[in-house]
Motif scaffolding. Sequence first.
Motif, PDB file in Angstrom:
ATOM      1  N   PRO A  53       0.841  -1.199   0.000  1.00 28.23           N
ATOM      2  CA  PRO A  53       0.000   0.000   0.000  1.00 28.23           C
ATOM      3  C   PRO A  53       0.876   1.248   0.000  1.00 28.23           C
ATOM      4  O   PRO A  53       2.016   1.241   0.486  1.00 28.23           O
ATOM      5  N   GLU A  54       0.336   2.300  -0.544  1.00 27.50           N
ATOM      6  CA  GLU A  54       1.060   3.574  -0.606  1.00 27.50           C
ATOM      7  C   GLU A  54       1.526   3.983   0.791  1.00 27.50           C
ATOM      8  O   GLU A  54       0.815   3.829   1.782  1.00 27.50           O
ATOM      9  N   GLY A  55       2.756   4.494   0.840  1.00 25.70           N
ATOM     10  CA  GLY A  55       3.303   4.975   2.104  1.00 25.70           C
ATOM     11  C   GLY A  55       4.221   3.973   2.787  1.00 25.70           C
ATOM     12  O   GLY A  55       5.035   4.367   3.632  1.00 25.70           O
TER      13      GLY A  55
ATOM     14  N   PHE B  92      18.522  -0.184 -11.569  1.00 26.58           N
ATOM     15  CA  PHE B  92      17.782   0.451 -12.664  1.00 26.58           C
ATOM     16  C   PHE B  92      16.288   0.300 -12.408  1.00 26.58           C
ATOM     17  O   PHE B  92      15.838  -0.631 -11.746  1.00 26.58           O
ATOM     18  N   ARG B  93      15.554   1.191 -13.024  1.00 33.97           N
ATOM     19  CA  ARG B  93      14.098   1.093 -13.042  1.00 33.97           C
ATOM     20  C   ARG B  93      13.655   0.886 -14.495  1.00 33.97           C
ATOM     21  O   ARG B  93      14.183   1.542 -15.401  1.00 33.97           O
TER      22      ARG B  93
ATOM     23  N   THR C 193       4.356  -3.108  -7.275  1.00 32.66           N
ATOM     24  CA  THR C 193       3.077  -2.413  -7.439  1.00 32.66           C
ATOM     25  C   THR C 193       2.778  -1.697  -6.133  1.00 32.66           C
ATOM     26  O   THR C 193       2.739  -2.325  -5.067  1.00 32.66           O
ATOM     27  N   VAL C 194       2.581  -0.380  -6.225  1.00 34.11           N
ATOM     28  CA  VAL C 194       2.211   0.399  -5.050  1.00 34.11           C
ATOM     29  C   VAL C 194       0.740   0.770  -5.182  1.00 34.11           C
ATOM     30  O   VAL C 194       0.356   1.497  -6.112  1.00 34.11           O
ATOM     31  N   ARG C 195      -0.081   0.307  -4.281  1.00 33.20           N
ATOM     32  CA  ARG C 195      -1.536   0.499  -4.351  1.00 33.20           C
ATOM     33  C   ARG C 195      -1.924   1.812  -3.665  1.00 33.20           C
ATOM     34  O   ARG C 195      -1.509   2.075  -2.550  1.00 33.20           O
TER      35      ARG C 195
ATOM     36  N   GLY D  82       3.536   6.107  -8.176  1.00 32.21           N
ATOM     37  CA  GLY D  82       4.487   6.346  -9.267  1.00 32.21           C
ATOM     38  C   GLY D  82       5.756   5.522  -9.164  1.00 32.21           C
ATOM     39  O   GLY D  82       6.538   5.471 -10.121  1.00 32.21           O
ATOM     40  N   ASP D  83       5.957   4.862  -8.039  1.00 37.59           N
ATOM     41  CA  ASP D  83       7.121   3.977  -7.887  1.00 37.59           C
ATOM     42  C   ASP D  83       6.865   2.607  -8.506  1.00 37.59           C
ATOM     43  O   ASP D  83       7.769   1.774  -8.565  1.00 37.59           O
TER      44      ASP D  83
END
Lengths: 114, 110
Positions: free
Chosen positions: B14-16, B36-37, B107-109, B83-84
């Motif tokens: 989750p976000e944060g 790298f991304r 995946t950041v929700r 955005g990450d």
Amino acid sequence: DTAVSQTPKYLVTQMGNDKSIKCEQNLGHDTMYWYKQDSKKFLKIMFSYNNKELIINETVPNRFSPKSPDKAHLNLHINSLELGDSAVYFCASSPSDNSNQPQHFGDGTRLSIL
Amino acid sequence: KQEVTQIPAALSVPEGENLVLNCSFTDSAIYNLQWFRQDPGKGLTSLLLIQSSQREQTSGRLNASLDKSSGRSTLYIAASQPGDSATYLCAVRDDYKLSFGAGTTVTVRA
């Protein structure tokens, strides 16, 4: 301002054909690379050129022939395409072949063999 | 022959929340390690480069550590944001080439 640009972005072709992928960098770098990213997402070096001279050839079939007309361009020609050549091909560049400098990548060319 | 492994292969948070991505390599004779991304349909963007003599590098919310003797690196991303979301690749440089891991897809929700 695209630093490392590859064309085409997508390439769909029949087995047995010959195709080329072009790469250009406007960063003034001396060293350019070709990588292959397979379906499992592993990126592997194929070739590296420094000032138009080949310095790495990582056991790639001789159907693959890189050409560097000048240090800003590194093109990849592939003869007699096979199904296993389907992958994403990335071009990259770095200021020199000095190990301590990061590489800059293009957006990739997605090659699909029918 | 250098082998680079990244664990986990995928991560959803989750976000944060803070992110911790792991990379291990088999041959400690390296010049540097890079993170790298990769965004879908895009090339690789260099995030951090750690020289073999360094223990860590920081850039904004990103911090990467390197323990060359044990063949490990960790990428920390603080206070993750949607955005990450991307695939993060680790690569080690020996005399003449970069060897890559298969990446961790994050995946950041929201």
